[in-house]
Design a protein around this motif. Structure first.
Motif, PDB file in Angstrom:
ATOM      1  N   UNK A 101       0.797  -1.229   0.000  1.00 46.63           N
ATOM      2  CA  UNK A 101       0.000   0.000   0.000  1.00 46.63           C
ATOM      3  C   UNK A 101       0.830   1.280   0.000  1.00 46.63           C
ATOM      4  N   UNK A 102       1.861   1.415   0.846  1.00 54.10           N
ATOM      5  CA  UNK A 102       2.610   2.684   0.816  1.00 54.10           C
ATOM      6  C   UNK A 102       3.303   2.943  -0.519  1.00 54.10           C
ATOM      7  N   UNK A 103       3.697   1.892  -1.192  1.00 57.60           N
ATOM      8  CA  UNK A 103       4.347   2.063  -2.497  1.00 57.60           C
ATOM      9  C   UNK A 103       3.332   2.557  -3.523  1.00 57.60           C
ATOM     10  N   UNK A 104       2.149   1.973  -3.521  1.00 57.95           N
ATOM     11  CA  UNK A 104       1.091   2.387  -4.456  1.00 57.95           C
ATOM     12  C   UNK A 104       0.706   3.840  -4.191  1.00 57.95           C
ATOM     13  N   UNK A 105       0.520   4.184  -2.928  1.00 59.23           N
ATOM     14  CA  UNK A 105       0.154   5.566  -2.583  1.00 59.23           C
ATOM     15  C   UNK A 105       1.276   6.524  -2.987  1.00 59.23           C
ATOM     16  N   UNK A 106       2.511   6.160  -2.674  1.00 60.78           N
ATOM     17  CA  UNK A 106       3.646   7.029  -2.997  1.00 60.78           C
ATOM     18  C   UNK A 106       3.786   7.223  -4.500  1.00 60.78           C
ATOM     19  N   UNK A 107       3.670   6.143  -5.259  1.00 64.49           N
ATOM     20  CA  UNK A 107       3.775   6.252  -6.717  1.00 64.49           C
ATOM     21  C   UNK A 107       2.731   7.215  -7.264  1.00 64.49           C
ATOM     22  N   UNK A 108       1.483   7.039  -6.848  1.00 68.86           N
ATOM     23  CA  UNK A 108       0.399   7.864  -7.382  1.00 68.86           C
ATOM     24  C   UNK A 108       0.459   9.303  -6.887  1.00 68.86           C
ATOM     25  N   UNK A 109       0.850   9.511  -5.640  1.00 71.98           N
ATOM     26  CA  UNK A 109       0.992  10.874  -5.129  1.00 71.98           C
ATOM     27  C   UNK A 109       2.120  11.602  -5.863  1.00 71.98           C
ATOM     28  N   UNK A 110       3.242  10.926  -6.068  1.00 70.78           N
ATOM     29  CA  UNK A 110       4.363  11.539  -6.794  1.00 70.78           C
ATOM     30  C   UNK A 110       3.953  11.868  -8.224  1.00 70.78           C
TER      31      UNK A 110
END
Length: 154
Positions: A119-128
């Motif tokens: 989850x943190x990777x998915x959120x980070x990718x999309x936020x970036x």
């Protein structure tokens, strides 16, 4: 300022709508690649370059047809090359920002979730990706308005 003119405001709104469609393509392709192609899961920077490229094709088409339909004194090939140059510069602006933000956000969001969660990777990718899309949109509008579509009247 460029947006004080009602025709320019309309163009900017249309450019933003076209950009939103491009962003949907960008996010959609990016997430498909990073979720379903193992290589891109570990190399998101390449996934964002591919998704960006596909969005550029869509954006050029819709901007030529809808945002700047009165821009026809240049050949489509010349406009495509100019649009592509502006877009490549935009990619050069966005890629290092994406890399920096991706790392920062993964570290930040990882502390919010259990160790090993995706989850943190998915959120980070999309936020970036969202941040770099918004940042580069301003560059793209100004550069394309004054170079690619400089043959339209204000």
């Amino acid at each position: 300022m460029i947006l004080t003119n009602s025709r320019e405001r309309t163009r900017f709104i249309r450019f933003a709508i076209v950009g939103a469609i491009g962003a949907a393509i960008d996010f959609g392709v990016f997430n498909l690649l990073t979720h379903f192609v193992p290589y891109f899961r570990e190399n998101a920077v390449f996934a964002q370059a591919i998704s960006f490229t596909l969005a550029v094709f869509s954006n050029f088409t819709w901007n030529r047809l809808w945002t700047y339909p009165d821009s026809r004194s240049k050949s489509i090939m010349r406009q495509w090359v100019q649009f592509a140059v502006v877009s490549v510069i935009g990619l050069a602006i966005r890629t290092p920002i994406f890399l920096w933000l991706e790392g920062l956000l993964i570290r930040t969001f990882s502390s919010w979730f259990p160790k090993g969660a995706a989850t943190p990777i998915v959120i980070a990718h999309n936020a970036a990706l969202a941040i770099v899309i918004g940042t580069v949109m301003i560059w793209n509008f100004i550069a394309n308005r004054y170079w690619t579509y400089n043959d339209v009247t204000s």
